[in-house]
Design a protein around this motif. Structure first.
Motif, short mmCIF file in Angstrom:
data_model
loop_
_atom_site.label_atom_id
_atom_site.label_comp_id
_atom_site.label_asym_id
_atom_site.label_seq_id
_atom_site.Cartn_x
_atom_site.Cartn_y
_atom_site.Cartn_z
N GLU A 285 -0.69 10.52 -4.06
CA GLU A 285 0.22 11.02 -3.03
C GLU A 285 0.29 12.54 -3.11
O GLU A 285 0.21 13.24 -2.10
CB GLU A 285 1.62 10.46 -3.23
CG GLU A 285 1.71 8.96 -3.29
CD GLU A 285 1.45 8.33 -1.95
OE1 GLU A 285 2.05 8.78 -0.98
OE2 GLU A 285 0.63 7.40 -1.89
N ASP B 46 -11.51 7.55 -3.37
CA ASP B 46 -11.29 6.10 -3.53
C ASP B 46 -12.59 5.41 -3.88
O ASP B 46 -12.62 4.50 -4.71
CB ASP B 46 -10.73 5.50 -2.23
CG ASP B 46 -9.25 5.81 -2.07
OD1 ASP B 46 -8.64 6.20 -3.06
OD2 ASP B 46 -8.74 5.67 -0.95
N LEU C 150 0.85 -1.18 0.00
CA LEU C 150 0.00 0.00 0.00
C LEU C 150 0.89 1.24 0.00
O LEU C 150 1.89 1.29 0.71
CB LEU C 150 -0.89 0.00 1.25
CG LEU C 150 -2.31 -0.55 1.08
CD1 LEU C 150 -2.28 -1.95 0.54
CD2 LEU C 150 -3.04 -0.52 2.40
N SER C 151 0.52 2.24 -0.78
CA SER C 151 1.29 3.49 -0.78
C SER C 151 0.97 4.25 0.51
O SER C 151 0.01 3.93 1.21
CB SER C 151 0.90 4.33 -1.98
OG SER C 151 -0.41 4.80 -1.81
N ALA C 152 1.79 5.25 0.78
CA ALA C 152 1.61 6.00 2.03
C ALA C 152 0.19 6.56 2.11
O ALA C 152 -0.44 6.54 3.16
CB ALA C 152 2.63 7.13 2.10
N GLN C 153 -0.30 7.05 0.99
CA GLN C 153 -1.63 7.63 1.00
C GLN C 153 -2.70 6.56 1.26
O GLN C 153 -3.64 6.80 2.01
CB GLN C 153 -1.88 8.34 -0.32
CG GLN C 153 -3.10 9.23 -0.32
CD GLN C 153 -4.30 8.52 -0.87
OE1 GLN C 153 -4.20 7.76 -1.82
NE2 GLN C 153 -5.44 8.73 -0.26
N GLU C 154 -2.52 5.39 0.67
CA GLU C 154 -3.50 4.32 0.88
C GLU C 154 -3.47 3.85 2.33
O GLU C 154 -4.50 3.55 2.92
CB GLU C 154 -3.19 3.14 -0.05
CG GLU C 154 -3.49 3.43 -1.50
CD GLU C 154 -2.97 2.35 -2.43
OE1 GLU C 154 -3.67 2.04 -3.41
OE2 GLU C 154 -1.86 1.82 -2.21
N LEU D 88 -8.59 13.77 4.49
CA LEU D 88 -8.63 12.31 4.38
C LEU D 88 -10.02 11.83 3.99
O LEU D 88 -10.17 10.86 3.26
CB LEU D 88 -8.19 11.68 5.70
CG LEU D 88 -6.67 11.72 5.91
CD1 LEU D 88 -6.33 11.53 7.36
CD2 LEU D 88 -6.01 10.65 5.08
N ARG E 112 -7.41 -5.34 -3.80
CA ARG E 112 -7.25 -5.12 -2.37
C ARG E 112 -8.50 -5.55 -1.63
O ARG E 112 -9.61 -5.18 -1.99
CB ARG E 112 -7.00 -3.64 -2.11
CG ARG E 112 -5.65 -3.37 -1.51
CD ARG E 112 -5.42 -1.90 -1.42
NE ARG E 112 -6.27 -1.30 -0.40
CZ ARG E 112 -6.44 0.02 -0.30
NH1 ARG E 112 -5.85 0.83 -1.13
NH2 ARG E 112 -7.20 0.52 0.65
N SER F 6 -2.91 14.09 -2.10
CA SER F 6 -3.07 13.99 -0.65
C SER F 6 -2.35 15.14 0.05
O SER F 6 -2.91 15.78 0.95
CB SER F 6 -2.53 12.64 -0.19
OG SER F 6 -2.42 12.59 1.19
N ASP G 69 -2.68 5.66 4.95
CA ASP G 69 -3.39 6.67 5.72
C ASP G 69 -4.89 6.52 5.55
O ASP G 69 -5.65 6.67 6.49
CB ASP G 69 -2.98 8.08 5.28
CG ASP G 69 -1.71 8.52 5.96
OD1 ASP G 69 -1.22 7.75 6.81
OD2 ASP G 69 -1.20 9.60 5.64
N ALA G 70 -5.30 6.23 4.31
CA ALA G 70 -6.73 6.12 4.05
C ALA G 70 -7.33 4.96 4.84
O ALA G 70 -8.42 5.09 5.42
CB ALA G 70 -6.99 5.94 2.56
N VAL G 71 -6.63 3.83 4.89
CA VAL G 71 -7.17 2.69 5.64
C VAL G 71 -7.23 3.02 7.12
O VAL G 71 -8.26 2.81 7.78
CB VAL G 71 -6.29 1.43 5.41
CG1 VAL G 71 -6.75 0.32 6.34
CG2 VAL G 71 -6.35 0.99 3.97
N ASP H 244 -9.98 -4.83 1.25
CA ASP H 244 -10.96 -3.92 1.85
C ASP H 244 -11.80 -3.23 0.78
O ASP H 244 -12.99 -3.02 0.94
CB ASP H 244 -10.27 -2.89 2.75
CG ASP H 244 -9.19 -2.13 2.04
OD1 ASP H 244 -8.54 -2.71 1.15
OD2 ASP H 244 -8.98 -0.94 2.35
#
Lengths: 434, 421
Positions: B279, B302, A200-204, B295, B324, B282, A206-208, B326
C-alpha cells in the motif's frame, strides 16, 4: 444481484435452505464462472480474483468491497448455470466499475444517507451494468433491472440514473434487491469486513482492475463499447469540467502580465531598509477575459448559459471585475462585443455554420487587449492558423463520437481539432469513470 | 477607588480566572495516543528519508502540519515551518545588502534568519506550507530553494529535508499549477483526512503512527530488488520510460521520465529496506511516475512475487501455489508456457502433476485452460500419465460449461437476438 421476478418466492426458499442446510454447490458455481470467463475473456482475471464465501443470510449473490463474493446455497441450487454465469459477470462489474467508491462519493457530496438511498444507488448501478452486459453468449437472468424498467434511456452512468428516479410503490418488487456493499458501499451484516479472511487490499484491488483494463486496451477487438470506455478512464476518472475549466482560466489569467505579481514598476516599501537598492513591489492587475461564444445551431442555449456563467464566476474569483469580462457571440461572422456588466441579456443570436476565426479577430481587436480568450464551442469550425498573442482556453462541447462529427453528405469531412496552443477542456464530461 | 461596585469582588481575582482557564485548556490538551498504521505518513517518511522533494496535496486544515510534527519527531529533526504566502520573493532568493562599493564587492544576498539557523544546526525538516497561495514570483523563488537547496548565498546542508504543501488545483484560489518539468521533480502525495481518526482524536485519542525503520541488514538486497523491478519493467515496456502528460486532467501531476524512474528506484529500495507494505509503495510509486506506469510497475512486482515456472517444474510436489485465483492462474499459465517453450517428456509430466495439485487445493475452473493447452502439447510417443485420471472432474466441468453456453446461444437465437446489442 439482478432482480428476479420471483423475489418473494426466492426469499421463501432461502428460508427453507436454512432448515435443510444444503451445502453450497461449488461445482455449479465454478462451472458458471468458467462459462462467464469464456464468454468474457477480458474479465477472467477479475472473475478468478473473487473469493467465494458461502452465506445463508444473503438472499442471492452479492459482493463486498474487498472482492469477496457471497453466495446463497439455495439460490445457486435453483438457478440454471447459464443464469449464474450472468450473475458472476454482473457482480464483478460492480467491483470493476468501483460502484462502492462512487456511491460513497455521492453519499458524501449530496448527503444521501439511509438504506433507501443506498438501495437507489444499487438500482442505479444495476441499470448501468445491465444495459450492455448480457447477450453475446451470456444469458440475461429473469427480470433484471434495466433502465427501461424505470422508463429511463440506456447507456448512462449510475450517477445519471440516480438523479432521475425515486423509490415508489411501483418499485416494490425491487425492494429486496441486494448486491452487497460492493455495489452501494453500505456494509451488510453477513459481510466479513476489512479484517476478515482473504479480502483484497486496496492496492490489490487496483492491480486487478488495472490488469483488466490493460487487457481490454491491448485487445479492443470484440470488447463492447461500454467496457472499452471504462478501460480508457478506469484510472483517470475525468474531473468535473467546471473545475478543469476553472483551473485553466485561472492559470491563464494569473500568468505573467496579469493577476497579482511582483513588479519593478514601483519599488517596494521595504526598499527603505536597503538604501540604494530597488526591490519589486506586489501589484495587482486584474485580468481581462474575453469569451468568444459559438452561437451556431449545433450548440444548445442551456449548454452555453451554464458555460458562460461558469466563466463569469471564475473570472470574478481571480479578481476580475465584471466589467472586464466581455462576450463575443460568433457564428459565421462575429457580432458586437458585449461587456458582461450589461446584465445577462446578451443576445446569443445565430445559427448555421461557424467560423471562429472572425471571433478571434474581433476579440483581439478590442482595446485594451484581453489577457485571456475563452472560446466556448463544439469544435466544428476552422481555427486560426497561428497562435493568438494571448492565452487561449477552449471549452469544448463534445459532439457525437469521440472521433468527431459525421456528415451524411460528406462522410470524409473531419472538423479540425482544436489547435495545440490552446488548453482544451471538455465541457459536459462531468461523469466519473464507468 | 473608594466606591464599591457590584463587580468589585470579581475584579480582585482576574489572575485566578486565567488560572482556571489554564486548567481547562490543560484538560482539553490532555489527549492520549494509540498506535495505528498510517499509510500516508509512512509513505511521507520514506520519501523524506530518501531525500526526495515531496509535495503534499491537500485541502487546508486537514492536519498536514500535525503530520509534519510527527514526522520530525520520528526522524529526530527540528521542524521549521515557513508559510510561503506571507513572504516576498527576496525572502527566499536573499535580500540584497549594499556594501561600500557594489561595483568591486558585488551585492551579497542576505538569507533570512530561519535559514541561517537551519544551516547552523546542520540538520532539520523545512516545511514550506501554502505554496499554492503564494504569488508566482514567490513560487519561482521557492522552487529554486526546493530543487537547488539554496537561499541567497546560503547552501542548505544535506541534513536538511524539505517538504512542501499545496492546495489542490481545483480549490486553489489563484490556480497555481506545476509545469511538467517541475511536477516531474516531486513525489506527489495526496493528503486526505481519515474520518475515523479525526473523530477519535477529537474524542481524546490521537493515533501514534509507528514509522518505518530501515533495516541495515537488508540494504544490498533492497537495492538489488529495486533495480530488478524497474529494469525488468522498462526493458519489457520501453514506451514507459518517457511520456509527457498531454491530457488536461493529468497536468501538474506526476509523469514518467528517466528522472522520475530513478526516484522510483530509490523509493522501492527504501520501502524494501523498511519492510513497508505494498500500500505504501503504491502511494509512492504512483505519486512519482503517475497512475498508469505506477500500476504497471506494481503489477510486475506482483509477478516477481510469483514462483518461477522453472522452479515449479523442477519440483511440482513442493510448489506453493498462491491462494488467489487470478494469481494461481497466472502461475499455471506460466508453467504451461514454459513447457511449450521447451517441450520435453519429464517437464510435460511435471506440469500434469502440478495441475492435479492445483485442482486438489483450489477452484477447478482455473485448471481448464492450462489443462487444454497442456494436452495439445502432447507428442506422439508420450504416454498419457496416470495422474490425468484425477482431472476427469475438470473435463466434465468444462463440458457442462459448454452445454450452458450452447443453451444460452440457442435461447438467444430463439428470442430473435433481442439482447444482441
Amino acid at each position: 444481484m439482478p432482480a428476479n421476478a420471483a423475489a418473494p418466492e426466492s426469499r421463501q426458499s432461502a428460508g427453507d435452505a436454512r432448515g435443510s442446510l444444503r451445502p453450497l454447490d461449488l461445482d455449479k458455481l465454478f462451472t458458471a464462472r468458467l462459462q462467464a470467463a469464456r464468454a468474457r475473456p477480458y474479465l477472467a482475471t477479475a472473475l478468478f480474483a473473487l473469493h467465494i464465501v458461502e452465506s445463508r443470510q444473503v438472499p442471492t449473490m452479492s459482493v463486498d468491497r474487498h472482492w469477496r463474493c457471497y453466495a446463497s446455497p439455495a439460490f445457486v441450487d435453483r438457478t440454471p448455470v447459464e443464469e449464474l454465469a450472468g450473475v458472476w459477470v454482473h457482480e464483478v462489474s460492480h467491483l470493476l466499475r468501483d460502484h462502492h467508491g462512487r456511491s460513497d462519493r455521492l453519499a458524501r457530496e449530496q448527503g444521501l444517507t439511509g438504506p433507501g438511498e443506498r438501495l437507489r444507488m444499487n438500482i442505479a448501478a444495476d441499470c448501468e451494468i445491465n444495459d450492455d452486459v448480457y447477450g453475446d453468449g451470456l444469458a440475461e437472468p429473469e427480470g433484471v433491472v434495466r433502465p427501461d424498467t424505470l422508463r429511463l434511456p440506456e447507456g448512462q452512468l449510475m450517477e445519471e440514473y440516480l438523479s432521475r428516479f425515486r423509490l415508489g410503490p411501483w418499485m416494490q418488487d425491487l425492494a429486496w434487491l441486494d448486491c452487497g456493499s460492493g455495489a452501494d458501499g453500505l456494509e451488510r451484516e453477513w459481510e466479513l469486513g476489512p479484517d476478515g479472511a482473504r479480502g483484497l487490499s486496496a492496492q490489490e484491488r487496483d492491480a486487478v482492475r488495472f490488469r483488466v483494463a490493460q487487457g481490454i486496451r491491448a485487445r479492443p477487438g470484440r470488447t463492447p463499447e461500454g467496457w472499452r470506455r471504462w478501460a480508457e478512464d478506469a484510472f483517470h476518472p475525468p474531473q468535473p469540467w467546471r473545475e478543469l475549466l476553472g483551473a485553466a482560466v485561472r492559470s491563464a489569467a494569473s500568468g505573467s502580465g496579469a493577476g497579482e505579481d511582483y513588479t519593478y514598476g514601483r519599488p517596494a516599501r521595504r526598499s527603505a531598509g536597503v538604501p540604494g537598492v530597488v526591490l519589486p513591489s506586489l501589484r495587482r492587475r486584474p485580468p481581462r477575459v474575453c469569451v468568444v461564444i459559438d452561437t451556431s445551431g449545433s450548440v444548445s442555449d442551456a449548454e452555453l448559459g451554464s458555460a458562460l456563467l461558469e466563466v463569469a464566476a471564475i473570472s470574478q474569483a481571480v479578481g476580475g471585475r465584471r466589467d472586464l469580462v466581455t462576450v463575443v457571440p460568433c457564428d459565421a461572422a462575429a457580432r458586437i462585443v458585449h461587456p458582461l456588466c450589461r446584465g445577462e441579456g446578451i443576445p446569443l443570436m445565430g445559427g448555421g455554420g461557424t467560423d471562429l476565426r472572425t471571433g478571434f479577430a474581433k476579440a483581439l481587436r478590442a482595446r485594451p487587449r484581453p489577457d485571456v480568450v475563452v472560446v466556448l464551442t463544439d469544435g466544428q469550425t476552422p481555427w486560426p492558423e497561428s497562435r493568438p498573442p494571448c492565452r487561449t482556453v477552449v471549452g469544448l462541447f463534445p459532439r457525437g463520437l469521440a472521433s468527431g462529427a459525421y456528415d451524411e453528405n460528406d462522410p470524409d469531412y473531419v472538423p479540425d481539432a482544436p489547435p495545440e496552443w490552446a488548453r482544451v477542456v471538455e465541457i459536459g464530461s462531468a461523469s466519473p469513470s464507468r | 477607588m473608594a466606591t464599591c461596585t457590584p463587580f468589585a469582588p470579581t475584579t480582585t481575582e482576574p489572575a485566578a480566572q486565567l488560572d482556571v482557564a489554564g486548567d481547562l485548556l490543560a484538560l482539553l490538551r490532555d489527549a492520549g495516543t494509540e498506535p495505528r498504521a498510517d499509510v500516508q505518513l509512512e509513505a511521507l517518511t520514506l520519501a523524506v528519508a530518501a531525500d526526495l522533494p515531496v509535495l503534499l496535496w491537500g485541502e487546508p486544515g486537514i492536519g498536514k502540519t500535525a503530520a509534519l510534527t510527527q514526522l520530525a519527531a520520528a526522524l529526530d529533526l527540528p521542524l521549521t515551518t515557513v508559510i510561503a504566502s506571507v513572504h516576498e520573493p527576496s525572502d527566499f532568493s536573499g535580500l540584497p545588502i549594499v556594501g561600500d562599493d557594489p561595483a568591486a564587492q558585488g551585492v551579497p544576498m542576505a538569507p533570512p534568519d530561519w535559514a541561517v539557523r537551519l544551516v547552523r544546526a546542520g540538520r532539520g525538516l523545512l516545511f514550506l506550507d501554502e505554496l499554492s497561495t503564494a504569488p508566482p514570483a514567490v513560487q519561482a523563488a521557492l522552487l529554486r530553494l526546493v530543487l537547488e537547496r539554496r537561499i541567497g548565498a546560503l547552501q542548505l546542508p544535506p541534513g536538511v529535508r524539505i517538504v512542501a504543501a499545496a492546495n489542490p488545483r481545483s480549490s486553489a484560489a489563484d490556480g497555481w499549477e506545476l509545469s511538467p518539468p517541475l511536477a516531474n521533480r516531486f513525489v506527489h502525495l495526496q493528503w486526505a483526512h481519515d474520518h475515523e481518526v479525526v473523530v477519535r482524536g477529537l474524542g481524546g485519542t490521537w493515533p501514534r503512527a509507528t514509522l518505518p525503520r530501515l533495516d541495515p541488514r537488508r540494504l544490498p538486497e533492497a537495492v538489488d530488488f529495486a533495480r530488478r523491478a524497474v529494469c525488468g519493467l522498462l526493458s519489457a515496456r520501453p514506451t514507459l520510460v518517457h511520456r509527457l502528460p498531454t491530457n488536461e486532467t493529468r497536468r501538474g501531476g506526476p509523469w514518467p521520465s528517466p528522472r522520475s524512474w530513478e526516484m522510483t528506484l530509490h523509493l522501492i529500495a527504501f520501502a524494501t529496506a523498511a519492510g513497508s507494505s505494498r500500500e505504501v509503495l503504491s502511494l509512492l510509486v504512483r505519486g512519482t511516475v503517475g497512475d498508469g506506469p505506477g500500476l504497471e510497475l506494481l503489477a510486475s512486482l506482483d509477478r516477481m512475487d510469483l514462483p518461477d515456472p522453472e522452479d515449479v517444474l523442477a519440483d511440482p510436489a513442493g510448489a506453493v501455489l498462491p491462494e488467489r485465483g487470478d494469481l494461481r492462474q497466472a502461475v499455471l499459465d506460466g508453467v504451461v508456457a514454459a513447457v511449450r517453450a521447451r517441450p520435453d517428456r519429464s517437464r510435460w509430466d511435471a506440469a500434469w502433476s502440478l495441475l492435479v495439485r492445483a485442482l486438489e487445493t483450489g477452484a477447478p475452473d482455473l485448471v481448464v485452460v492450462p489443462a487444454t493447452t497442456l494436452a495439445s502439447l502432447r507428442q506422439e510417443d508420450w504416454d498419457v500419465p496416470d495422474t490425468i485420471e484425477r482431472l476427469a472432474g475438470v473435463v466434465s466441468l468444462s463440458r457442462r460449461a459448454d452445454q450452458a453456453a450452447a443453451r444460452t446461444t440457442a435461447a438467444a437465437a430463439k428470442t430473435g437476438r433481442r439482447n444482441a446489442r
